[in-house]
Write a protein that holds these residues in place. Structure first.
Motif, PDB file in Angstrom:
ATOM      1  N   LEU A  14       0.822  -1.216   0.000  1.00 25.30           N
ATOM      2  CA  LEU A  14       0.000   0.000   0.000  1.00 25.30           C
ATOM      3  C   LEU A  14       0.852   1.260   0.000  1.00 25.30           C
ATOM      4  O   LEU A  14       0.336   2.351   0.068  1.00 25.30           O
ATOM      5  N   ARG A  15       2.151   1.063  -0.026  1.00 26.08           N
ATOM      6  CA  ARG A  15       3.058   2.223   0.022  1.00 26.08           C
ATOM      7  C   ARG A  15       2.813   3.077   1.251  1.00 26.08           C
ATOM      8  O   ARG A  15       2.567   4.272   1.167  1.00 26.08           O
ATOM      9  N   LEU A  16       2.829   2.455   2.379  1.00 20.86           N
ATOM     10  CA  LEU A  16       2.700   3.204   3.621  1.00 20.86           C
ATOM     11  C   LEU A  16       4.085   3.320   4.238  1.00 20.86           C
ATOM     12  O   LEU A  16       4.969   2.516   3.947  1.00 20.86           O
ATOM     13  N   HIS A  17       4.253   4.270   5.073  1.00 19.09           N
ATOM     14  CA  HIS A  17       5.532   4.432   5.738  1.00 19.09           C
ATOM     15  C   HIS A  17       5.423   3.923   7.179  1.00 19.09           C
ATOM     16  O   HIS A  17       4.520   4.325   7.906  1.00 19.09           O
ATOM     17  N   VAL A  18       6.310   3.025   7.557  1.00 18.60           N
ATOM     18  CA  VAL A  18       6.263   2.531   8.927  1.00 18.60           C
ATOM     19  C   VAL A  18       6.984   3.540   9.813  1.00 18.60           C
ATOM     20  O   VAL A  18       8.189   3.749   9.681  1.00 18.60           O
TER      21      VAL A  18
END
Lengths: 206, 1128
Positions: free
Chosen positions: B1067-1071
């Protein structure tokens, strides 16, 4: 939390119903009927807890009730309430011959406020009973379990109200006296067809 | 005198008399103020419901006139409200008075206001529109200097308040937390509790104030704040571990009698407070050794102190036991708690007995030996006169059921069912029996008989899953073919016998089950049966008491049987009768039957024998409709949107604040929400299985302590007693094989037990068989392996369908691979073959290629099939070997252009349209600031093309900017041209289409226009947002749109980091951060709408909490996360 508090008599006539969760009018009536149906067919010497009542919440729902003379006091609660705790909140009569300082919460408070409470008191003073209940349970949560505290609260409120009613009553009486003087207007009101509202009250102010 | 009084009185002779006696004006006044009294008296005099209705209607109409008259004083109004409330309570509609109740609350003096508020709280519900009119009154009263008014306002707020208006009163109520009067503070806390219930995120910022309330100098305020803490800790125990010490200290003080005397109730210090605290501790200490250790002392103290033998001490004791068993076990405490349970169970008081059984029910799986200890009491309770006790006992038995005692327990349950009439009990118990029968059935005959009983008792109230599961079980069968055969045969036989019974009545569901089984498996009996069965079914069809739904089942069964039957007289008669039926459904079936019957060959093919659970080859993509769809789309029809998308769009349109803690999908996973190991899950018809496995897991954590404890003490004396009277159990012949430990029972009081006693003991031995104490772990394990006779075969369908889908992502491949390959081919066509091979092999062993395509619409995947690498991909970039110099320069331009995008992630190439001369494809590049659509148009035929250009139709949600000249004067044959469009999103949407056309002109002829469309999803505009944990915290609080949901994790994601990594990839999220079992992720929706995600893992359940400043984003993110986490 407490979902509903119901009081009905041996014939299932509701004497007080207070719901702490939103139910539609119809559902409320059905809940009262269902609860009465469940509770009334139980013998005297069985336990005071019941599970079920599909309408009010199914398996998470418990009915905790006491039969007291002609009345059933029923608390509908969910699993986060302690059965025995709620039962004591209503009353536990056989355990306590009236002893000095005995504190039984709901029914006892009613007893104190109405001096030997009976079914008729509940009917004729529904609003007062509701007020007592409001001091005890608020939004489905037990607020106060100390009877003396509740009675003090109620007394204080009553006092305040009485004094205020006395003050507020005076101008109201004056107004009605003025209205009374204006007698010729009455027939006209009646003719309009809105009739009667005024009329039955009028004599009372003579 | 007044007409109205007259009118009422004539209708009411009794009242009439009464009032006449009084006579005069004074009586009239009295009659008004005590109208309620007379109304009640009037009602009690009446005998029929009808008369009551008439009287109340009359009363209501007179009230209606009174309340709306302008001359009615507030005092009279007050009276009217009480009467209205009374009528409402009896179930009559008094809605005309609602507005007047609000007015009264607004205008009246204290006394009247109170009645007004009371009436409002009785009449209205939270979502009533009139409630908005009350808000101002509440605000005014909250600011009042009169304590009573403030109290009333707080009370009404905690009873009902419109959720949207909370911000209006919140600051006022917060102020009240500092009020000098404790009663006000206490009520303010409860009002905030109410807000926490209906809109948790709006009171988040005042958590610190709750803490203050917890430390309030007044005990009442502190007690009120416990309500909030109990709730919050139930939701998230880990967040409040730091408070454990405080709770323990408070409890210590309470137990130690440090509170003022007025908090004593029958000389027990603040019992309700103790109960509340014990519950909180139980939640905090669950599965947490360190926290639990803090509370051992105080629990011990509580257990010791609560020995006053007053009823309320039992309430405390019960909570204590509950807490001791829910926290990390300590053997001494467990021992004491077990003794307490004994006190409850053995108590002559029925309420305590009930609670004792209840306690047994939820400790039984941790400590089966306790059941053995009390087995005789349990047996007595089975025959108790109170059905509630009986049912609780059955619940207990249900928990200890295993393969050895199943028959006895189910028999007991069925006996209870026969007596019971309550729907709730039937539904519940029937579900349990079905579950047990499926799990532990000893043989076919028993299973079918039991299920027959279930169906006939459960009838039409039972959960629809029960018959469905049963039928699936029959159809899918088990691993053993002959066993299957016998089970089915037995079912057919038993149903035929049942149908033979004259005048028997069976519930509809049962008949449906019968008709299905008979239709499928009658042939197993012998050749003649189908005819007989048809005759029987026909007879049923003519029965009027059978619903038309069941009749369709019956006809379906007949249809199946007709294929096997010899003569068809009955069938023909049936067809005749039902082709004219008024029920369209039946008629339809009858016609189908008619046509099938005319073509026997077809019928045999359509209705093969015993193929009910074989998978049919279905063209799931409905490809045969493609032409039709294309045609319609060409004519301007709207493209199809899948259900979820339509829903999302609807949501995003009419979205108001959604504070619902659990989304709809939560209910489907049943177990996820229930955390309590006690699992008083009475309604666990469906989720029973999973709940049980859950329970076992938690048990295994705690078994150690218990085992030791009970291994030492509880059994040695019993073993001795066993030798003295192990003569009796032998009578239970069938049980001989059962291991010795199971036979054990309590030492009987008398050495020569009466016959009755012996029967009970026999029963006990058969009930508690298999509850061997030394081997608690074994037992649970054994139950699992031995049982499940009827465990369902894993569906073959799943594995089958698994094939193509798993191949799918692989072949579609990771975008970057595709890109590499793309470039490589551009640069070095010579190595093509070699590269392909290596790439393919790389692709094959890469498991993680479930890239974005899976998340995109199926249509995306429809274009390139598995052959993508072999053909289409190459085709696009297939410049002819003979391309001239100009083509070469073009190529280098393209290559240069494409070099830039490689820094970014992008989608696979997708062919959007083609004809005989050109083909166009597109891929998406997810650039940091926009979405770049790269179109490549390739000429196919030998002829060059003139003035080719791409035009994108304006779409309402996006803004499309041309990046590169999109009109080329000439496309040379077999060369590729690149066009780029950057797309910006203007309005958030979930899925949209970008459509446009390619226009070109052949050198020699007219211009041609090719239309295409590409789907864009919101996901295309989501980019990682790189922020720090602190910033995350700040942002988190500032956002109002909030969605929370529980997601069940698939096996591959049980570890949080891996789950987050998947999300980051897909999802192209940033952790942002991972703290313990919590994870923070952030993303932004282009151009700059941040979205924050919070994850917490409990076992295999993930609590997902999403917030954003945009209302549509949280729902969408939640949905996508769920898809990723549950899907793969």
């Amino acid at each position: 939390m407490i979902k509903a508090i119901l009081i009905f008599n041996n014939h299932g006539k509701p004497r007080l119903s207070k719901f702490y969760q939103p139910y539609s009018e119809d559902t409320q009536q059905q809940i009262i009927r269902e609860t009465f149906h469940l509770v009334s067919k139980r013998d005297e010497n069985v336990c005071n807890f019941l599970e079920g009542g599909l309408l009010i919440g199914g398996s998470d729902n418990k009915l905790i009730y006491r039969h007291y003379a002609t009345l059933y006091f029923v608390f509908c609660v969910d699993s986060s309430e302690s059965e025995l705790g709620i039962l004591d909140l209503i009353q536990w009569p056989e355990q306590h011959p009236k002893q000095v300082g005995s504190q039984q919460v709901f029914v006892e408070t009613l007893d104190k406020c109405f001096e030997n409470v009976c079914e008729l008191d509940l009917i004729f003073h529904v609003d007062k009973v509701h007020n007592i209940l409001a001091e005890m349970v608020m939004g489905g949560m037990v607020l106060e379990t100390n009877m003396n505290e509740i009675v003090t609260q109620i007394d204080a409120q009553n006092k305040l109200e009485k004094s205020e009613a006395g003050l507020a009553g005076a101008p109201a009486r004056a107004v009605s006296a003025v209205k009374n003087m204006n007698l010729p207007e009455i027939p006209r009101n009646i003719n309009i067809g809105d009739i009667s509202i005024k009329v039955p009250n009028l004599p009372s102010f003579k | 005198m007044s007409d109205i009084v007259e009118k009422t009185l004539t209708a009411l002779p009794g009242l009439f008399l009464q009032n006449q006696l009084g006579g005069g004006p004074a009586a009239a006044k009295a009659s008004f103020s005590s109208r309620l009294g007379s109304l009640v008296r009037g009602i009690t005099l009446l005998t029929s419901k009808h008369e009551e209705e008439k009287l109340i209607q009359q009363e209501l109409s007179s009230l209606k006139v009174t309340v709306s008259a302008p001359t009615t004083t507030l005092k009279m109004m007050k009276e009217c409200m009480v009467r209205l409330a009374y009528c409402e309570m009896l179930g009559y509609d008094a809605s005309f008075g609602y507005i007047h109740a609000i007015k009264l609350a607004q205008q009246g003096n204290l006394l009247e206001k109170r009645v007004g508020y009371l009436a409002v709280s009785l009449f209205l519900h939270e979502n009533h529109e009139l409630l908005l009119l009350l808000v101002n009154t509440v605000i005014k009263d909250l600011q009042s200097t009169n304590l009573v008014e403030v109290c009333m306002a707080l009370t009404i707020v905690s009873q009902l308040f419109p959720r949207e208006m909370i911000p209006a009163v919140l600051p006022l109520i917060e102020d009240k937390l500092q009020h000098s009067k404790e009663i006000i503070r206490r009520k303010a806390v409860l009002a905030l509790h109410k807000f926490h219930l209906i809109a948790p995120n709006q009171v988040q910022h005042i958590h610190i104030k709750f803490r203050k309330a917890l430390c309030d100098r007044d005990v009442g305020v502190m007690a009120a704040s416990l309500h909030i803490y109990l709730r919050m800790i139930k939701e998230n125990a880990s967040g409040y571990k730091d408070l454990t010490g405080s709770f323990v200290t408070i409890l210590k003080q309470v137990v130690g009698g440090k509170l003022p005397v007025e908090f004593n109730y029958h000389s027990v210090p603040a019992p309700w407070l103790q109960i509340q605290l014990l519950r909180i501790l139980g939640l905090l200490g669950k599965d947490d050794q360190r926290t639990s250790e803090l509370m051992y002392d105080v629990l011990d103290e509580s257990l010791r102190r609560a020995e006053l033998h007053h009823n309320v001490t039992y309430a405390i004791l019960f909570e204590c036991v509950h807490t001791v068993y829910s926290i990390y076990p300590k053997s001494e405490l467990l021992e004491k708690a077990a003794k307490c349970i004994g006190k409850f169970v053995l108590s002559p008081k029925i309420n305590l007995k009930y609670l004792g059984l209840k306690a047994l029910t939820y400790v039984i799986q941790q400590d089966p030996s306790l059941a053995l200890q009390h087995q005789m009491t349990v047996i007595e309770c089975l025959d108790h006169s109170d059905p509630i006790i009986k049912r609780e006992t059955l619940e207990l038995l249900y928990r200890i059921t295993n393969a050895q005692n199943i028959t006895v327990i189910v028999q007991k349950m069925l006996e209870y069912l026969q007596e019971s009439k309550e729907e709730y009990i039937i539904v519940n118990l029937v579900g349990k029996i079905a579950e047990l029968a499926e799990k532990y059935a000893p043989d076919n005959a028993w299973f079918i008989q039991t299920m027959n009983a279930v169906f006939s008792v459960g009838g039409d109230v039972m959960h629809p899953d029960i018959p469905n599961n049963f039928l699936r079980l029959l159809a899918e069968g088990f691993d053993d073919e002959t066993e299957d055969h016998q089970l089915r045969l037995y079912a057919v036989q038993s149903y035929l016998t049942l149908l033979d019974v004259e005048n028997a009545f069976y519930p509809q569901r049962f008949l449906q089950v019968m008709s299905w089984v008979l239709g499928e498996y009658s042939y197993l009996l012998d050749k003649e049966t189908p005819d007989k069965v048809i005759t029987k079914l026909h007879k049923l069809l003519l029965n009027n008491s059978i619903s038309s739904e069941t009749k369709t089942w019956l006809i379906a069964a007949v249809t199946k049987l007709t294929a096997q039957a010899h003569s068809s007289n009955t069938v023909e008669k049936l067809i005749q009768e039902f082709t004219t039926s008024l029920d369209t459904c039946l008629r339809q079936h009858a016609f189908e039957l008619k046509h099938l019957q005319e073509n026997v060959e077809l019928m045999k093919r359509v209705l093969p024998l015993d193929k009910s659970c074989d998978d049919m080859m279905v063209d799931a993509s409905l490809s045969f409709l493609d032409g039709f769809v294309a045609e319609r789309l060409g004519q301007g029809a709207a493209p199809y949107k899948p259900h979820h998308q339509r829903q999302e769009e609807k949501l995003s349109q009419e979205k108001v604040l959604n504070f619902e803690p659990y989304g709809p999908s939560f209910s489907s996973s049943g177990f996820t929400g229930r955390q309590s190991p006690a699992g008083i899950s009475l309604g666990s018809d469906v989720s029973g299985n999973s709940a049980e496995t859950g329970l076992k897991e938690t048990n295994s954590l705690k078994l150690e302590g218990i085992k030791k404890l009970w291994g030492k003490e509880g059994y040695l004396p019993k073993k001795e007693s066993m030798t003295s009277d192990d003569v009796e159990p032998v009578e239970a012949g069938a049980l001989e094989k059962v291991d010795q430990t199971a036979m054990r029972k309590d030492p009987p009081p008398a050495l020569t037990p009466s016959r009755e006693e012996r029967e009970k003991q026999l029963l006990a031995s058969s009930l508690f068989v298999g509850l061997g104490s030394e081997s608690t772990i074994n037992l649970l394990g054994k139950a699992d392996t031995v049982s499940h006779k009827f465990r369902r075969k894993s569906k073959t369908k799943e594995t089958k369908s698994g094939g193509p889908t798993s191949a799918h992502p692989n072949s579609l491949s990771d975008a970057s691979y595709a890109e590499d390959y793309y470039l490589d081919t551009l640069q070095d066509r010579g190595d093509k073959e070699l590269k392909k091979v290596s790439l393919d092999s790389e692709l094959l062993d890469s498991e993680s290629f479930t890239e974005l395509h899976l998340l995109e619409k199926p249509s995306d995947c429809d274009g390139p099939r598995p052959s993508l690498f072999a053909d289409s991909n190459l085709e696009i970039v297939h410049p002819s070997q003979s391309a001239g110099a100009s083509a070469a320069t073009e190529m280098s331009v393209a290559a240069a252009l494409l070099e830039e995008p490689t820094e970014h992630v992008h989608s696979p190439v997708l062919e959007v349209c083609s004809d005989e001369t050109i083909s166009a494809s597109v891929y998406k590049i997810w650039k940091d600031d926009c979405l770049l659509m790269v179109w490549s148009v390739t000429g196919k035929s030998g002829a060059d093309l003139k003035s080719a250009h791409i035009e994108i139709a304006p779409a309402e949600n996006f803004q499309v900017t041309e990046q590169l000249e999109s009109c080329l004067p000439v496309i040379e044959a077999e060369s590729t041209n690149i066009f780029q469009h950057s797309v910006q999103m203007e309005n958030p949407f979930t899925e949209g289409t970008l459509s446009g056309f390619i226009n070109y002109q052949k050198m020699d002829s007219h211009s041609v226009q090719l239309e295409f469309s590409v789907t864009l999803s919101l996901l295309d505009f989501i980019r990682p947002l790189k922020i720090s944990t602190e910033d995350f915290g700040k942002l988190w609080l500032s956002f109002a749109n909030d969605v929370k949901q529980h997601v069940k994790l698939s096996a591959s994601h049980t570890a949080l980091p891996s789950a987050l990594k998947t999300l980051q990839q897909k999802l192209r999220l940033h952790v942002v951060d991972i703290i313990g079992n919590e994870g923070l992720l952030a993303c932004q929706l282009l151009p700059s709408i941040p979205g924050l995600l919070h994850f917490r893992v409990h076992a295999d359940v993930l609590v997902l909490w999403v917030r954003s400043s945009c209302s549509a984003l949280p729902d969408y993110l939640l949905y996508q996360c769920q898809r990723v986490l549950e899907g793969s």
